[in-house]
Design a protein around this motif. Structure first.
Motif, PDB file in Angstrom:
ATOM      1  N   GLY A 103       1.247  -2.099  -6.588  1.00 49.71           N
ATOM      2  CA  GLY A 103       2.070  -1.381  -7.550  1.00 49.71           C
ATOM      3  C   GLY A 103       2.416   0.012  -7.062  1.00 49.71           C
ATOM      4  O   GLY A 103       3.545   0.487  -7.235  1.00 49.71           O
ATOM      5  N   MET A 104       1.438   0.688  -6.442  1.00 49.13           N
ATOM      6  CA  MET A 104       1.684   2.031  -5.924  1.00 49.13           C
ATOM      7  C   MET A 104       2.645   1.991  -4.736  1.00 49.13           C
ATOM      8  O   MET A 104       3.535   2.834  -4.610  1.00 49.13           O
ATOM      9  N   ILE A 105       2.482   0.993  -3.889  1.00 51.60           N
ATOM     10  CA  ILE A 105       3.377   0.841  -2.728  1.00 51.60           C
ATOM     11  C   ILE A 105       4.799   0.585  -3.198  1.00 51.60           C
ATOM     12  O   ILE A 105       5.757   1.203  -2.710  1.00 51.60           O
ATOM     13  N   GLU A 106       4.966  -0.331  -4.159  1.00 51.85           N
ATOM     14  CA  GLU A 106       6.302  -0.658  -4.657  1.00 51.85           C
ATOM     15  C   GLU A 106       6.972   0.547  -5.303  1.00 51.85           C
ATOM     16  O   GLU A 106       8.170   0.796  -5.084  1.00 51.85           O
ATOM     17  N   ARG A 107       6.222   1.300  -6.092  1.00 55.38           N
ATOM     18  CA  ARG A 107       6.791   2.491  -6.735  1.00 55.38           C
ATOM     19  C   ARG A 107       7.175   3.523  -5.683  1.00 55.38           C
ATOM     20  O   ARG A 107       8.248   4.158  -5.780  1.00 55.38           O
ATOM     21  N   ALA A 108       6.336   3.704  -4.667  1.00 57.48           N
ATOM     22  CA  ALA A 108       6.644   4.677  -3.610  1.00 57.48           C
ATOM     23  C   ALA A 108       7.878   4.253  -2.817  1.00 57.48           C
ATOM     24  O   ALA A 108       8.674   5.102  -2.387  1.00 57.48           O
ATOM     25  N   GLU A 109       8.054   2.944  -2.644  1.00 58.19           N
ATOM     26  CA  GLU A 109       9.245   2.460  -1.938  1.00 58.19           C
ATOM     27  C   GLU A 109      10.511   2.737  -2.755  1.00 58.19           C
ATOM     28  O   GLU A 109      11.537   3.136  -2.208  1.00 58.19           O
ATOM     29  N   VAL A 110      10.418   2.530  -4.055  1.00 62.06           N
ATOM     30  CA  VAL A 110      11.553   2.821  -4.934  1.00 62.06           C
ATOM     31  C   VAL A 110      11.876   4.316  -4.908  1.00 62.06           C
ATOM     32  O   VAL A 110      13.045   4.714  -4.859  1.00 62.06           O
ATOM     33  N   ASP A 111      10.849   5.136  -4.912  1.00 60.37           N
ATOM     34  CA  ASP A 111      11.038   6.591  -4.917  1.00 60.37           C
ATOM     35  C   ASP A 111      11.398   7.138  -3.547  1.00 60.37           C
ATOM     36  O   ASP A 111      11.775   8.308  -3.433  1.00 60.37           O
ATOM     37  N   GLY A 112      11.229   6.314  -2.504  1.00 57.47           N
ATOM     38  CA  GLY A 112      11.535   6.772  -1.148  1.00 57.47           C
ATOM     39  C   GLY A 112      10.537   7.775  -0.617  1.00 57.47           C
ATOM     40  O   GLY A 112      10.906   8.687   0.138  1.00 57.47           O
ATOM     41  N   THR A 113       9.275   7.627  -0.998  1.00 54.75           N
ATOM     42  CA  THR A 113       8.239   8.554  -0.545  1.00 54.75           C
ATOM     43  C   THR A 113       7.239   7.808   0.340  1.00 54.75           C
ATOM     44  O   THR A 113       7.093   6.584   0.264  1.00 54.75           O
ATOM     45  N   TYR A 114       6.543   8.577   1.178  1.00 53.59           N
ATOM     46  CA  TYR A 114       5.714   7.942   2.209  1.00 53.59           C
ATOM     47  C   TYR A 114       4.212   8.207   2.080  1.00 53.59           C
ATOM     48  O   TYR A 114       3.414   7.419   2.564  1.00 53.59           O
ATOM     49  N   ASN A 115       3.813   9.320   1.478  1.00 54.08           N
ATOM     50  CA  ASN A 115       2.374   9.617   1.466  1.00 54.08           C
ATOM     51  C   ASN A 115       1.589   8.597   0.640  1.00 54.08           C
ATOM     52  O   ASN A 115       0.593   8.032   1.113  1.00 54.08           O
ATOM     53  N   TYR A 116       2.037   8.328  -0.587  1.00 50.83           N
ATOM     54  CA  TYR A 116       1.333   7.352  -1.414  1.00 50.83           C
ATOM     55  C   TYR A 116       1.520   5.930  -0.879  1.00 50.83           C
ATOM     56  O   TYR A 116       0.627   5.093  -1.012  1.00 50.83           O
ATOM     57  N   ARG A 117       2.666   5.674  -0.292  1.00 52.87           N
ATOM     58  CA  ARG A 117       2.893   4.342   0.267  1.00 52.87           C
ATOM     59  C   ARG A 117       1.917   4.075   1.420  1.00 52.87           C
ATOM     60  O   ARG A 117       1.321   3.008   1.511  1.00 52.87           O
ATOM     61  N   GLY A 118       1.752   5.063   2.288  1.00 56.78           N
ATOM     62  CA  GLY A 118       0.845   4.902   3.413  1.00 56.78           C
ATOM     63  C   GLY A 118      -0.598   4.719   2.980  1.00 56.78           C
ATOM     64  O   GLY A 118      -1.311   3.835   3.473  1.00 56.78           O
ATOM     65  N   VAL A 119      -1.043   5.552   2.036  1.00 53.46           N
ATOM     66  CA  VAL A 119      -2.421   5.440   1.543  1.00 53.46           C
ATOM     67  C   VAL A 119      -2.620   4.105   0.836  1.00 53.46           C
ATOM     68  O   VAL A 119      -3.673   3.466   0.978  1.00 53.46           O
ATOM     69  N   GLY A 120      -1.609   3.651   0.104  1.00 54.58           N
ATOM     70  CA  GLY A 120      -1.704   2.362  -0.570  1.00 54.58           C
ATOM     71  C   GLY A 120      -1.913   1.221   0.409  1.00 54.58           C
ATOM     72  O   GLY A 120      -2.727   0.319   0.166  1.00 54.58           O
ATOM     73  N   LYS A 121      -1.205   1.231   1.512  1.00 53.14           N
ATOM     74  CA  LYS A 121      -1.352   0.171   2.515  1.00 53.14           C
ATOM     75  C   LYS A 121      -2.731   0.223   3.178  1.00 53.14           C
ATOM     76  O   LYS A 121      -3.343  -0.815   3.444  1.00 53.14           O
ATOM     77  N   ILE A 122      -3.202   1.417   3.441  1.00 52.24           N
ATOM     78  CA  ILE A 122      -4.520   1.567   4.073  1.00 52.24           C
ATOM     79  C   ILE A 122      -5.621   1.074   3.145  1.00 52.24           C
ATOM     80  O   ILE A 122      -6.535   0.354   3.562  1.00 52.24           O
ATOM     81  N   MET A 123      -5.521   1.423   1.857  1.00 53.98           N
ATOM     82  CA  MET A 123      -6.539   0.980   0.908  1.00 53.98           C
ATOM     83  C   MET A 123      -6.448  -0.524   0.654  1.00 53.98           C
ATOM     84  O   MET A 123      -7.478  -1.193   0.476  1.00 53.98           O
ATOM     85  N   LEU A 124      -5.249  -1.075   0.660  1.00 53.10           N
ATOM     86  CA  LEU A 124      -5.103  -2.521   0.507  1.00 53.10           C
ATOM     87  C   LEU A 124      -5.748  -3.237   1.690  1.00 53.10           C
ATOM     88  O   LEU A 124      -6.441  -4.256   1.515  1.00 53.10           O
ATOM     89  N   ALA A 125      -5.555  -2.697   2.876  1.00 50.09           N
ATOM     90  CA  ALA A 125      -6.171  -3.278   4.074  1.00 50.09           C
ATOM     91  C   ALA A 125      -7.688  -3.219   3.986  1.00 50.09           C
ATOM     92  O   ALA A 125      -8.391  -4.193   4.307  1.00 50.09           O
ATOM     93  N   PHE A 126      -8.208  -2.086   3.544  1.00 50.05           N
ATOM     94  CA  PHE A 126      -9.658  -1.918   3.439  1.00 50.05           C
ATOM     95  C   PHE A 126     -10.242  -2.888   2.418  1.00 50.05           C
ATOM     96  O   PHE A 126     -11.312  -3.476   2.623  1.00 50.05           O
ATOM     97  N   GLY A 169       0.558   1.559   7.481  1.00 48.66           N
ATOM     98  CA  GLY A 169       0.125   2.694   6.669  1.00 48.66           C
ATOM     99  C   GLY A 169       0.117   3.993   7.456  1.00 48.66           C
ATOM    100  O   GLY A 169       0.563   5.039   6.970  1.00 48.66           O
ATOM    101  N   ILE A 170      -0.376   3.922   8.683  1.00 47.38           N
ATOM    102  CA  ILE A 170      -0.373   5.111   9.546  1.00 47.38           C
ATOM    103  C   ILE A 170       1.058   5.553   9.838  1.00 47.38           C
ATOM    104  O   ILE A 170       1.374   6.754   9.802  1.00 47.38           O
ATOM    105  N   ALA A 171       1.946   4.584  10.099  1.00 51.65           N
ATOM    106  CA  ALA A 171       3.352   4.909  10.369  1.00 51.65           C
ATOM    107  C   ALA A 171       3.996   5.592   9.170  1.00 51.65           C
ATOM    108  O   ALA A 171       4.763   6.558   9.328  1.00 51.65           O
ATOM    109  N   ASP A 172       3.682   5.114   7.970  1.00 52.19           N
ATOM    110  CA  ASP A 172       4.232   5.753   6.769  1.00 52.19           C
ATOM    111  C   ASP A 172       3.730   7.189   6.631  1.00 52.19           C
ATOM    112  O   ASP A 172       4.505   8.103   6.291  1.00 52.19           O
ATOM    113  N   LEU A 173       2.451   7.402   6.870  1.00 57.26           N
ATOM    114  CA  LEU A 173       1.911   8.762   6.769  1.00 57.26           C
ATOM    115  C   LEU A 173       2.555   9.688   7.794  1.00 57.26           C
ATOM    116  O   LEU A 173       2.748  10.879   7.519  1.00 57.26           O
TER     117      LEU A 173
END
Length: 513
Positions: A103-126, A169-173
């Motif tokens: 949900g956080m990744i999708e919202r960040a993609e809609v907003d065009g932002t990268y910090n929350y998107r990157g952290v979301g992917k890293i936490m999903l991976a973990f 996630g690293i690429a987004d950050l």
């Protein structure tokens, strides 16, 4: 896409999604159907601590840290999961952590932002790595797609997808800039918005993942690359609870209050009040030298019994101390009762307000030591081994004089030439006390005494298992076996001895030979 929101304490938000573009009477057009990333991230981070605990609650017994005082306890002593009706560890990944990450990744993609998107992917991976290391195969490609009977991907596929998530996630950050929304300490409870620390954490997760398969994939160079990159900027990933918690959801689940919040599962409530240290753990914590009877970390992890004694019980056998009476003053011919064993509560990791570790810096040094050892770089392995021990002792508050004495003791190798893999793995075992990652290590090594001297097969493990070592957790009975029976049958997960079937990386491991 419809979203159903359920808010529970400490922002434990559960998002269920299914594919539909039709009008949904459950959605109020005047109310928002997404949550801002800064409100969702605290839920993800808090839920991840519970997710990690939900695995450690069981793996701590399978890793020989502790054993139940009852030699008839089905899971802890008999290794019998067939009567377990719920396994919250499955839900903690897919709903409490995973759906919020998406949900956080999708919202960040809609907003065009990268910090929350990157952290979301890293936490999903973990979260995926934590789950698959206990369960094995699991839905990934068909998860969160609105498919009622998602196909279970092989663990090898899941591992590849986790690696991709980490890299993405690293690429987004790296793309994050000043236009991104603020990520401060209110939203980011781990790193207070420091994206460089998040990138280092992603590399740490990658190092952990790569280590699991390095032995059969010729991957030790990749492990060393990831761990060195991580160490260059790593800060401990630890979830912190309030100093003076007053509500159940503010307490560490290992704590003495034994939190039973209404949103939790009964079977993952801690049983430390009915558990004791094993003789294997105590053998690793015993030094037996003048002025240094025990590893000083023992007094930080536990508190002594009523007779100021530190006994260890045989795993699965209740309060049975081997070779009783033991020649430990005060010598007592009366077999010990529960109060004679160490109290497992109110140690560094087992108080109501204890922090909960994601990944600690000392783990990275032990990963480095193991990888370097198998690369025959014993000098690097030795230095990392010593640094990991020192960091762990400092974390637990051991006095510098005691650290110096312990490092000079016979318990610790004094030169690189004499270093053995058991030295590294036993010290990692101590440093990761009660963490589920230790069970990963034990299974990678096939519970081998070469890595874990003194390990033995529990006497009370049911004869039905024919001497096999426990290898995984079962899937959740109340979801997978009811709603996806075709996949359960295909995997063989309906068999009574399913939990003794090795996961992919354990089956492939060459370390158990």
């Amino acid at each position: 896409m419809k979203n159903i929101f359920k808010l529970i304490p400490v922002l434990l938000i559960v998002i269920l999604t299914s594919c539909s573009k039709n009008l949904d009477i459950n959605i109020d057009p005047k109310q928002p159907v997404t949550t801002a990333p800064n409100l969702r991230l605290p839920a993800i981070l808090g839920n991840m601590a519970y997710h990690l605990y939900s695995h450690a609650r069981f793996s701590s017994y399978h890793s020989f840290y502790i054993t139940s005082r009852y030699n008839t306890s089905k899971v802890e002593a008999l290794w019998n999961y067939n009567d377990v009706t719920r396994l919250g560890a499955w839900r903690w990944h897919y709903f409490d952590v995973g759906s919020n990450c998406l949900g956080m990744i999708e919202r960040a993609e809609v907003d065009g932002t990268y910090n929350y998107r990157g952290v979301g992917k890293i936490m999903l991976a973990f979260s995926y790595l934590t789950a698959t290391d206990s369960f094995g195969d699991m839905p990934y490609k068909e998860a969160y797609k609105g498919i009622y009977y998602p196909k279970y991907d092989t663990q090898e596929v899941v591992y590849a997808e986790i690696a991709k998530l980490l890299n993405d996630g690293i690429a987004d950050l790296n793309k994050s800039n000043a236009s991104d929304p603020t990520m401060n300490g209110t939203a980011d409870l781990i790193y207070q918005g420091d994206l460089n620390k998040w990138k280092a954490f992603a590399e740490a997760v990658k190092a952990r993942l790569l280590l699991h398969t390095a032995n059969f994939q010729n991957g030790y160079d990749a492990v060393l690359s990831a761990v060195n990159t991580s160490l260059s900027g790593f800060s401990d990933a630890v979830f912190k609870y309030p100093t003076t918690p007053t509500k159940d959801w503010e307490r560490n689940m290992w704590g003495a209050s034994i939190a039973r919040p209404e949103w939790n599962f009964a079977e993952i409530v801690n049983m430390l009040n009915n558990s004791v240290s094993t003789d294997l753990f105590m053998s690793y914590m015993t030094v037996g030298e003048p002025g240094l009877k025990f590893d000083p970390r023992l007094f930080k992890l536990t508190t002594p019994g009523v007779k100021n004694t530190y006994y260890g019980a045989k795993a699965s056998e209740g309060l049975v101390v081997p070779n009783w009476p033991v020649p430990i003053p005060p010598a007592d011919p009366v077999p010990p009762v529960m109060d004679d064993f160490a109290n497992l509560y109110n140690g560094h990791w087992t108080a109501d307000n204890s922090p909960f570790p994601y990944i600690l810096k000392e783990e990275l040094y032990f990963i480095k030591a193991e990888a370097a050892f198998y690369k025959a770089d014993h000098a690097t392995a030795f230095d990392a081994y010593k640094e990991g021990i020192k960091l762990n002792m400092q974390r637990l508050g051991v006095a510098e004089s005691e650290i110096t004495a312990y490092l000079a003791s016979s318990k610790i190798k004094q030169d690189a030439a004499s270093l053995e893999i058991s030295d590294i793995m036993v010290q990692k075992y101590i440093a990761l006390y009660l963490q589920a990652e230790t069970w990963v290590d034990l299974r990678r090594y096939g519970y081998n005494a070469k890595a874990y001297p003194g390990i033995y097969y529990p006497a009370k493990a049911s004869s039905e298992w024919a001497g096999k070592w426990i290898q995984r957790l079962p899937y959740d009975n109340q979801t997978e076996y009811i709603y996806n029976p075709q996949e359960m049958a295909r995997l063989g997960a309906t068999a009574r001895n399913w939990v003794f079937t090795p996961v992919w990386w354990a089956d492939k491991s060459t370390l158990k030979n």
